[in-house]
Design a protein around this motif. Structure first.
Motif, PDB file in Angstrom:
ATOM      1  N   ARG A 132       0.832  -1.208   0.000  1.00  0.00           N
ATOM      2  CA  ARG A 132       0.000   0.000   0.000  1.00  0.00           C
ATOM      3  C   ARG A 132       0.861   1.251   0.000  1.00  0.00           C
ATOM      4  O   ARG A 132       0.481   2.279  -0.550  1.00  0.00           O
ATOM      5  CB  ARG A 132      -0.918   0.006   1.215  1.00  0.00           C
ATOM      6  CG  ARG A 132      -2.013  -1.047   1.181  1.00  0.00           C
ATOM      7  CD  ARG A 132      -3.014  -0.805   0.036  1.00  0.00           C
ATOM      8  NE  ARG A 132      -3.515   0.554  -0.012  1.00  0.00           N
ATOM      9  CZ  ARG A 132      -4.545   1.001   0.685  1.00  0.00           C
ATOM     10  NH1 ARG A 132      -5.189   0.189   1.498  1.00  0.00           N
ATOM     11  NH2 ARG A 132      -4.930   2.257   0.562  1.00  0.00           N
ATOM     12  N   TYR A 133       2.018   1.164   0.627  1.00  0.00           N
ATOM     13  CA  TYR A 133       2.923   2.302   0.717  1.00  0.00           C
ATOM     14  C   TYR A 133       4.357   1.807   0.511  1.00  0.00           C
ATOM     15  O   TYR A 133       4.699   0.710   0.914  1.00  0.00           O
ATOM     16  CB  TYR A 133       2.824   2.989   2.081  1.00  0.00           C
ATOM     17  CG  TYR A 133       1.425   3.422   2.440  1.00  0.00           C
ATOM     18  CD1 TYR A 133       0.581   2.586   3.157  1.00  0.00           C
ATOM     19  CD2 TYR A 133       0.943   4.672   2.047  1.00  0.00           C
ATOM     20  CE1 TYR A 133      -0.711   2.965   3.468  1.00  0.00           C
ATOM     21  CE2 TYR A 133      -0.348   5.066   2.357  1.00  0.00           C
ATOM     22  CZ  TYR A 133      -1.169   4.213   3.067  1.00  0.00           C
ATOM     23  OH  TYR A 133      -2.443   4.598   3.372  1.00  0.00           O
ATOM     24  N   GLN A 150      -0.998   8.222 -10.792  1.00  0.00           N
ATOM     25  CA  GLN A 150      -1.710   9.439 -10.412  1.00  0.00           C
ATOM     26  C   GLN A 150      -0.796  10.293  -9.552  1.00  0.00           C
ATOM     27  O   GLN A 150      -0.536   9.971  -8.388  1.00  0.00           O
ATOM     28  CB  GLN A 150      -3.005   9.139  -9.672  1.00  0.00           C
ATOM     29  CG  GLN A 150      -3.812  10.401  -9.379  1.00  0.00           C
ATOM     30  CD  GLN A 150      -5.150  10.134  -8.727  1.00  0.00           C
ATOM     31  OE1 GLN A 150      -5.412   9.051  -8.224  1.00  0.00           O
ATOM     32  NE2 GLN A 150      -5.996  11.127  -8.749  1.00  0.00           N
ATOM     33  N   GLY A 210      -5.323  13.887 -12.499  1.00  0.00           N
ATOM     34  CA  GLY A 210      -6.104  12.688 -12.728  1.00  0.00           C
ATOM     35  C   GLY A 210      -5.201  11.523 -13.066  1.00  0.00           C
ATOM     36  O   GLY A 210      -4.009  11.698 -13.357  1.00  0.00           O
ATOM     37  N   PRO A 211      -5.736  10.302 -13.011  1.00  0.00           N
ATOM     38  CA  PRO A 211      -4.935   9.133 -13.368  1.00  0.00           C
ATOM     39  C   PRO A 211      -4.461   9.186 -14.823  1.00  0.00           C
ATOM     40  O   PRO A 211      -5.184   9.641 -15.701  1.00  0.00           O
ATOM     41  CB  PRO A 211      -5.910   7.963 -13.161  1.00  0.00           C
ATOM     42  CG  PRO A 211      -6.950   8.485 -12.213  1.00  0.00           C
ATOM     43  CD  PRO A 211      -7.084   9.930 -12.551  1.00  0.00           C
ATOM     44  N   PHE A 246     -11.129  -0.256  -9.704  1.00  0.00           N
ATOM     45  CA  PHE A 246      -9.808   0.118  -9.233  1.00  0.00           C
ATOM     46  C   PHE A 246      -9.475  -0.533  -7.890  1.00  0.00           C
ATOM     47  O   PHE A 246     -10.339  -0.701  -7.032  1.00  0.00           O
ATOM     48  CB  PHE A 246      -9.711   1.642  -9.068  1.00  0.00           C
ATOM     49  CG  PHE A 246      -9.556   2.377 -10.362  1.00  0.00           C
ATOM     50  CD1 PHE A 246     -10.662   2.671 -11.148  1.00  0.00           C
ATOM     51  CD2 PHE A 246      -8.306   2.779 -10.796  1.00  0.00           C
ATOM     52  CE1 PHE A 246     -10.526   3.351 -12.350  1.00  0.00           C
ATOM     53  CE2 PHE A 246      -8.159   3.466 -11.990  1.00  0.00           C
ATOM     54  CZ  PHE A 246      -9.266   3.752 -12.761  1.00  0.00           C
ATOM     55  N   GLY A 247      -8.192  -0.823  -7.723  1.00  0.00           N
ATOM     56  CA  GLY A 247      -7.675  -1.196  -6.427  1.00  0.00           C
ATOM     57  C   GLY A 247      -7.393   0.051  -5.600  1.00  0.00           C
ATOM     58  O   GLY A 247      -7.562   1.172  -6.078  1.00  0.00           O
ATOM     59  N   PRO A 248      -6.920  -0.139  -4.353  1.00  0.00           N
ATOM     60  CA  PRO A 248      -6.693   1.006  -3.472  1.00  0.00           C
ATOM     61  C   PRO A 248      -5.446   1.812  -3.819  1.00  0.00           C
ATOM     62  O   PRO A 248      -5.294   2.941  -3.355  1.00  0.00           O
ATOM     63  CB  PRO A 248      -6.530   0.364  -2.093  1.00  0.00           C
ATOM     64  CG  PRO A 248      -6.029  -1.008  -2.388  1.00  0.00           C
ATOM     65  CD  PRO A 248      -6.681  -1.419  -3.673  1.00  0.00           C
ATOM     66  N   LEU A 306      -2.091   3.029  -9.490  1.00  0.00           N
ATOM     67  CA  LEU A 306      -3.395   2.383  -9.412  1.00  0.00           C
ATOM     68  C   LEU A 306      -3.475   1.248 -10.424  1.00  0.00           C
ATOM     69  O   LEU A 306      -3.070   1.395 -11.578  1.00  0.00           O
ATOM     70  CB  LEU A 306      -4.505   3.389  -9.723  1.00  0.00           C
ATOM     71  CG  LEU A 306      -4.702   4.527  -8.731  1.00  0.00           C
ATOM     72  CD1 LEU A 306      -5.493   5.658  -9.373  1.00  0.00           C
ATOM     73  CD2 LEU A 306      -5.427   4.038  -7.491  1.00  0.00           C
ATOM     74  N   GLY A 364      -2.786  15.873  -7.213  1.00  0.00           N
ATOM     75  CA  GLY A 364      -3.455  17.002  -7.840  1.00  0.00           C
ATOM     76  C   GLY A 364      -3.802  16.791  -9.301  1.00  0.00           C
ATOM     77  O   GLY A 364      -4.307  17.712  -9.949  1.00  0.00           O
ATOM     78  N   LEU A 395      -2.956   6.662 -17.809  1.00  0.00           N
ATOM     79  CA  LEU A 395      -2.740   5.257 -18.162  1.00  0.00           C
ATOM     80  C   LEU A 395      -1.285   5.023 -18.534  1.00  0.00           C
ATOM     81  O   LEU A 395      -0.730   5.708 -19.393  1.00  0.00           O
ATOM     82  CB  LEU A 395      -3.633   4.849 -19.336  1.00  0.00           C
ATOM     83  CG  LEU A 395      -3.487   3.397 -19.790  1.00  0.00           C
ATOM     84  CD1 LEU A 395      -4.054   2.439 -18.739  1.00  0.00           C
ATOM     85  CD2 LEU A 395      -4.170   3.174 -21.136  1.00  0.00           C
TER      86      LEU A 395
END
Lengths: 114, 116
Positions: A9-10, A37, A42-43, A105-107, A91, A40, A45
């Motif tokens: 996760r981190y 991402q 957007g994601p 999406f995953g976390p 992500l 500030g 690809l």
């Protein structure tokens, strides 16, 4: 139904080190996406897989980023060597079909490069 | 070059009132427009979509309006609830003419705060 799983996760690394992220999509989903991402924004690809083939990797910095999806299920994204500007949330998403606008999406994995 | 623009970084509304989130786009080749919602430390969640051939789509408290001539879409939330507080992303999908490059193009997001 289990969602998209991601680990870790981190992650905190120093520049020029290597890092790898893992993703397990929703069972039966043929398409897998990796997004970057930056805070500030957007994601964006990075790469899209259809089963274990690459559909779109036009925005993947191939000199340092690589990704694979063995057996058309799990996927790993690797950065080697990392730069400061790679600090972002990575992500993973999946969808049943290709080019689906409804993606799950995953976390995410928050990467900090120092 | 930002092809999908959300010009308001944040929005604050009172519970029970209407929330209106706006999005502008520059390319006529998009075939679907989407709204995703994102809570902190979670991935985005799909909320609602609209085809480029429609001008309105409604799903419960959420309605999306599309004005193709103005290249503008908006998301209306009525009534707004505190649980709607999140970042809302507008996104667009390239149409079939893009071949394999039918990626989603995302805006920068608008942070909505619904106050009790």
């Amino acid at each position: 139904e289990a969602g998209v799983a991601q680990s870790p996760r981190y992650k905190i690394i120093e520049k020029r080190q290597s890092v790898a992220f893992w993703c397990n999509p929703i069972s039966g989903h043929a398409t897998l996406y990796w997004y970057q991402q930056i805070l500030g924004q957007g994601p964006k690809l990075l790469i899209q897989f259809q089963n274990n083939g690459v559909v779109d990797d036009s925005q993947l910095p191939k000199d340092r980023f690589s990704a694979e999806r063995l057996k058309g299920v799990d996927s790993t994204l690797k950065i080697q060597p990392a730069k400061l500007e790679d600090s972002a949330v990575y992500l993973c998403a999946s969808s049943p079909g290709s080019f689906s606008y409804e993606q799950y999406f995953g976390p995410g994995t928050r990467l900090t490069v120092t | 070059d930002q092809q999908v623009k959300q010009n308001s970084p944040s929005l604050s509304v009172q519970e029970g009132r209407i929330s209106i989130l706006n999005c502008d786009y520059t390319n006529s080749m998009f075939d679907y427009f989407l709204w995703y919602k994102k809570y902190p430390a979670e991935g985005p969640t799909f909320l609602i979509s609209i085809s480029s051939i429609k001008d309105k789509n409604e799903d419960g408290r959420f309605t999306v309006f599309l004005n193709k001539s103005a290249k503008h879409l908006s998301l209306h939330i009525v009534p707004s609830q505190p649980g709607d507080s999140a970042v809302y992303f507008c996104a667009a999908r390239w149409g079939p003419n893009a071949g394999n490059n039918r990626k989603l193009i995302w805006g920068l997001g608008t942070s909505l705060a619904v106050n009790p």
